[in-house]
Design a protein around this motif. Structure first.
Motif, PDB file in Angstrom:
ATOM      1  N   GLU A 150      15.694  13.012 -23.058  1.00 23.05           N
ATOM      2  CA  GLU A 150      15.334  11.602 -22.862  1.00 23.05           C
ATOM      3  C   GLU A 150      13.945  11.298 -23.408  1.00 23.05           C
ATOM      4  OE1 GLU A 150      15.794  10.843 -18.727  1.00 23.05           O
ATOM      5  OE2 GLU A 150      17.993  11.007 -18.770  1.00 23.05           O
ATOM      6  N   ALA A 151      13.074  12.307 -23.415  1.00 21.42           N
ATOM      7  CA  ALA A 151      11.724  12.130 -23.952  1.00 21.42           C
ATOM      8  C   ALA A 151      11.687  12.275 -25.469  1.00 21.42           C
ATOM      9  CB  ALA A 151      10.783  13.150 -23.311  1.00 21.42           C
ATOM     10  N   GLY A 152      12.864  12.545 -26.088  1.00 17.74           N
ATOM     11  CA  GLY A 152      12.940  12.679 -27.541  1.00 17.74           C
ATOM     12  C   GLY A 152      12.678  14.080 -28.036  1.00 17.74           C
ATOM     13  N   CYS A 153      12.624  15.054 -27.129  1.00 17.93           N
ATOM     14  CA  CYS A 153      12.359  16.443 -27.506  1.00 17.93           C
ATOM     15  C   CYS A 153      13.647  17.095 -28.014  1.00 17.93           C
ATOM     16  CB  CYS A 153      11.823  17.193 -26.296  1.00 17.93           C
ATOM     17  SG  CYS A 153      11.338  18.889 -26.637  1.00 17.93           S
ATOM     18  N   LYS A 154      13.576  17.766 -29.162  1.00 21.74           N
ATOM     19  CA  LYS A 154      14.733  18.431 -29.746  1.00 21.74           C
ATOM     20  C   LYS A 154      14.868  19.844 -29.165  1.00 21.74           C
ATOM     21  CE  LYS A 154      15.286  14.872 -32.419  1.00 21.74           C
ATOM     22  NZ  LYS A 154      16.375  13.898 -32.146  1.00 21.74           N
ATOM     23  N   ILE A 155      16.097  20.239 -28.858  1.00 21.34           N
ATOM     24  CA  ILE A 155      16.361  21.541 -28.249  1.00 21.34           C
ATOM     25  C   ILE A 155      17.066  22.453 -29.249  1.00 21.34           C
ATOM     26  CG2 ILE A 155      17.470  22.783 -26.364  1.00 21.34           C
ATOM     27  CD1 ILE A 155      15.244  20.886 -25.472  1.00 21.34           C
ATOM     28  N   VAL A 156      16.491  23.635 -29.467  1.00 18.30           N
ATOM     29  CA  VAL A 156      17.105  24.678 -30.290  1.00 18.30           C
ATOM     30  C   VAL A 156      17.183  25.936 -29.437  1.00 18.30           C
ATOM     31  CG1 VAL A 156      16.849  26.164 -32.315  1.00 18.30           C
ATOM     32  CG2 VAL A 156      16.262  23.730 -32.470  1.00 18.30           C
ATOM     33  N   TYR A 157      18.370  26.531 -29.329  1.00 19.12           N
ATOM     34  CA  TYR A 157      18.516  27.755 -28.546  1.00 19.12           C
ATOM     35  C   TYR A 157      18.310  28.980 -29.436  1.00 19.12           C
ATOM     36  CZ  TYR A 157      20.559  24.753 -24.962  1.00 19.12           C
ATOM     37  OH  TYR A 157      20.765  23.772 -24.017  1.00 19.12           O
ATOM     38  N   VAL A 158      17.600  29.964 -28.884  1.00 15.54           N
ATOM     39  CA  VAL A 158      17.446  31.255 -29.552  1.00 15.54           C
ATOM     40  C   VAL A 158      17.872  32.337 -28.563  1.00 15.54           C
ATOM     41  CG1 VAL A 158      15.680  30.624 -31.236  1.00 15.54           C
ATOM     42  CG2 VAL A 158      14.976  31.223 -28.914  1.00 15.54           C
ATOM     43  N   ASP A 159      18.731  33.220 -29.001  1.00 14.57           N
ATOM     44  CA  ASP A 159      19.234  34.351 -28.224  1.00 14.57           C
ATOM     45  C   ASP A 159      20.227  33.944 -27.146  1.00 14.57           C
ATOM     46  OD1 ASP A 159      19.111  37.286 -27.403  1.00 14.57           O
ATOM     47  OD2 ASP A 159      18.551  36.278 -25.545  1.00 14.57           O
ATOM     48  N   SER A 160      19.850  33.038 -26.239  1.00  7.03           N
ATOM     49  CA  SER A 160      20.694  32.714 -25.097  1.00  7.03           C
ATOM     50  C   SER A 160      20.722  31.213 -24.885  1.00  7.03           C
ATOM     51  CB  SER A 160      20.167  33.423 -23.843  1.00  7.03           C
ATOM     52  OG  SER A 160      21.022  33.223 -22.748  1.00  7.03           O
TER      53      SER A 160
END
Length: 345
Positions: A150-160
């Protein structure tokens, strides 16, 4: 910059596995997809391939958010395992190449959803444009991830990965890698003339998704054999739990042990060494401690992941997503594993 957070995917299936005897090869056995999933970062026009070699990545050219275009965080399950440091190394290299990134590595003191959620919340409050996350559990971070999005932060998962939507995920196909570990265990035991007996399994926590998937694959590989798999013992941030379980298993004539990550693997190897006995140990990851135990013959084989690639490619995609030049969602990239034995080192 490394900041400690105070209490504040599915991957492409591996195919075409070439399994060999545990000690029959003199080179590492590389287990990759028959047609590896191309890294999205490598496909993007602005991405660069990481250089090969063992040089340590330099610190990012800028670490001041006010003087940088993008503020990116890596948040791992803890700050202890060398495995996380390898992901950090990849992030540092990418940040250095880009030159316009303020990069911070953060994480809790222990494997705990609430503590990791607090780290996510802190990163968002400090203006994170993107977060690379090694999720402690699939479902325990939902509220914080929703707030980040909601704050516009992009999420990228690494490993898990968590179950919340992301830009991209860079990880090992853990179920397939677990099957590889299981097949390696079978081959090692058969090389020693052992075709039945009990095998102990050492996990991290009941909800660490990557390790649970490795255990699932391992159990699948042993399903139609004469081996018996004991109930999983969970370390719960205390290596003594694993050491005690291994010592008990040795006294009960267990024929082998499987560690699902770096810390459990090291604990199993150290327990076997302290007991001054011989067992068959298959593990995951390649810290200096684990590799030393492999070279000493305490650990028969360990699955080497590619954490630097996860961090390097993950940070570049995170920046591209923040820029708006990468707009895909839930892109999965399998980064493969390599089987490391004493003979192949």
């Amino acid at each position: 910059m490394k900041t400690k957070c105070n209490p504040v995917l599915l991957a492409t299936m591996l195919s075409g596995l070439i399994l060999c005897g545990c000690g029959s090869s003199t080179t590492p056995e590389i287990i990759m997809p028959e047609e590896p999933a191309a890294s999205s970062a490598a496909l993007a026009k602005t991405a660069k391939e990481p250089e090969t070699g063992s040089q340590t990545p330099s610190e990012p050219k800028t670490a001041d958010p006010a003087a940088s275009d993008w503020n990116v965080y890596l948040i791992t399950m803890d700050l202890t395992d060398n495995y996380w440091k390898s992901i950090d190394d990849g992030c540092l290299k990418a940040a250095d190449e880009l030159g316009n990134v303020a990069y911070t590595w953060s994480g809790p003191d222990a494997h705990d959803d609430a503590l990791q959620s607090a780290c996510i919340d802190a990163a968002v409050s400090e203006g994170a444009d993107a977060i690379l996350l090694a999720a402690n559990s699939a479902d325990g971070l939902q509220a914080s991830l929703e707030n980040a999005a909601e704050a516009g932060c992009k999420i990228v998962y690494v490993d898990s990965a968590a179950s919340y939507d992301c830009v991209a995920s860079f990880s090992t196909d853990n179920t397939a890698a677990g099957r590889t570990a299981g097949e390696t265990m079978i081959n090692c035991l058969r090389d020693k003339g052992i075709t039945e007996g009990t095998i102990g399994i050492m996990g991290v926590t009941t909800d660490t998704a990557s390790c649970v998937a490795r255990e699932t694959g391992f159990r699948e590989a042993l399903e139609h054999t004469d081996f018996t798999l004991a109930d999983t013992v969970y370390m719960q941030d205390d290596a003594a739990n694993v050491k005690t379980a291994v010592q008990d298993g040795i006294l009960q004539d267990y024929v082998g042990f499987f560690g699902t990550n770096e810390s459990t693997t090291a604990a199993v190897g150290e327990a076997v060494k302290e007991m001054e006995t011989v067992s068959t140990v298959i593990g995951f990851d390649t810290s200096n401690q684990v590799l030393s135990l492999v070279s000493e013959g305490m650990i028969d084989a360990t699955m080497q992941q590619n954490p630097q690639m996860m961090g390097y490619e993950g940070l570049k995609i995170a920046v591209q997503a923040a820029e708006g030049t990468f707009t895909d969602t839930n892109v999965q990239t399998d980064t493969g594993v390599t089987v490391i034995t004493k003979e192949s080192m």
